[in-house]
Scaffold this motif. Structure first.
Motif, mmCIF file in Angstrom:
data_model
loop_
_atom_site.group_PDB
_atom_site.id
_atom_site.type_symbol
_atom_site.label_atom_id
_atom_site.label_comp_id
_atom_site.label_asym_id
_atom_site.label_seq_id
_atom_site.Cartn_x
_atom_site.Cartn_y
_atom_site.Cartn_z
ATOM 1 N N UNK A 152 12.182 39.279 -2.445
ATOM 2 C CA UNK A 152 11.298 38.398 -1.669
ATOM 3 C C UNK A 152 11.869 38.145 -0.282
ATOM 4 N N UNK A 169 10.903 41.166 1.780
ATOM 5 C CA UNK A 169 9.498 41.473 1.933
ATOM 6 C C UNK A 169 8.703 40.312 2.532
ATOM 7 N N UNK A 201 6.326 37.679 3.903
ATOM 8 C CA UNK A 201 5.525 37.905 5.104
ATOM 9 C C UNK A 201 5.886 36.945 6.235
ATOM 10 N N UNK A 202 6.103 35.686 5.936
ATOM 11 C CA UNK A 202 6.376 34.724 6.999
ATOM 12 C C UNK A 202 7.856 34.361 7.010
ATOM 13 N N UNK A 203 8.219 33.591 8.044
ATOM 14 C CA UNK A 203 9.630 33.216 8.209
ATOM 15 C C UNK A 203 10.092 32.272 7.104
ATOM 16 N N UNK A 204 9.236 31.308 6.735
ATOM 17 C CA UNK A 204 9.683 30.329 5.748
ATOM 18 C C UNK A 204 9.821 30.944 4.368
ATOM 19 N N UNK A 205 9.062 32.015 4.075
ATOM 20 C CA UNK A 205 9.273 32.711 2.807
ATOM 21 C C UNK A 205 10.693 33.232 2.711
ATOM 22 N N UNK A 206 11.142 33.815 3.809
ATOM 23 C CA UNK A 206 12.510 34.335 3.805
ATOM 24 C C UNK A 206 13.527 33.218 3.654
ATOM 25 N N UNK A 207 13.275 32.075 4.299
ATOM 26 C CA UNK A 207 14.260 30.993 4.209
ATOM 27 C C UNK A 207 14.278 30.409 2.797
ATOM 28 N N UNK A 208 13.102 30.302 2.149
ATOM 29 C CA UNK A 208 13.067 29.821 0.768
ATOM 30 C C UNK A 208 13.800 30.792 -0.155
ATOM 31 N N UNK A 209 13.586 32.087 0.067
ATOM 32 C CA UNK A 209 14.278 33.084 -0.750
ATOM 33 C C UNK A 209 15.781 33.013 -0.523
#
Lengths: 130, 82
Positions: free
Chosen positions: B19, B22, B24-32
């Motif tokens: 995750x 992959x 899509x947004x910046x906060x997805x990466x930070x949560x992952x």
């Protein structure tokens, strides 16, 4: 006996961590991903710390310190991330209601708002996938 | 037994890394990244029991501190958009 309890706790914690990782991968939305990711992983690491206390009772002080630290910091970081992603205007998967928007407290447009998603990626995985 | 535990936690780490790559947004990466730091802390606790060294618990504590600071700093950065 203590070894058996530690084994059961450790496997429950690892299963909870795997569930949280699957939720991170499979959930359609940033807020539901956060919901799956933070709570289940907090439970998982607390169970693993309890299992480590069962395996090595002499390290209880350090492990208790680690557990307190995790309990204090995890909700803080997830709260900061939720506030940031709400203000950024991350698109939702649908099926929810925005209370702040309904009450006229809508946010300002944000400079980092994801208006254009990179090509080849969808902002939200569509519902036909599942 | 601890080998299977290490494999399970590494599988969770690999899933959240997927995750992270992959998202899509910046906060997805930070949560992952946040979930990855928690899972890596759990992995360090298991490794300290596996090798029988309590010094790895200090590493786990410092790693959790660094991961927490990184997440909060990224959250503030996104929020204020400096």
């Amino acid at each position: 006996m203590l070894h058996f309890i530690g084994t059961v706790l450790a496997f429950a914690g690892a299963a909870s961590l795997i569930v949280s990782a699957i939720g991170i991968v499979r959930m359609p939305d940033i807020f539901s991903r956060m919901h799956a990711g933070t709570k289940a992983s907090t439970l998982g690491i607390l169970l693993i710390i309890a299992a480590a206390v069962c395996f090595q009772p002499a390290w209880s002080l350090k492990l208790l310190l680690l557990a307190l630290f995790v309990l204090m910091t995890n909700p803080l970081s997830s709260s900061a991330l939720a506030l940031a992603s709400y203000k950024m205007g991350v698109p939702h998967a649908g099926g929810e209601m925005d209370d702040l928007e309904r009450d006229g407290l809508y946010r300002e447009p944000h400079p980092l708002s994801p208006g254009d998603v990179q090509e080849g990626e969808e902002a939200i995985p569509t519902k036909e996938e599942s | 037994m601890l080998d299977i535990l290490i494999l399970m936690v590494s599988f969770a780490l690999a899933l959240s890394l997927f995750r992270f790559l992959r998202g899509p947004t910046l906060t997805d990466r930070v949560v992952a990244f946040d979930v990855m730091s928690i899972v890596a802390t759990a992995l360090l606790v298991i490794l300290s029991v596996y090798f029988g060294r309590s010094i790895y618990l200090d590493v786990a504590l410092v790693f959790g501190l660094i991961g927490f600071l990184g997440t909060v700093v990224f959250g503030r950065f996104i929020e204020k958009a400096v």
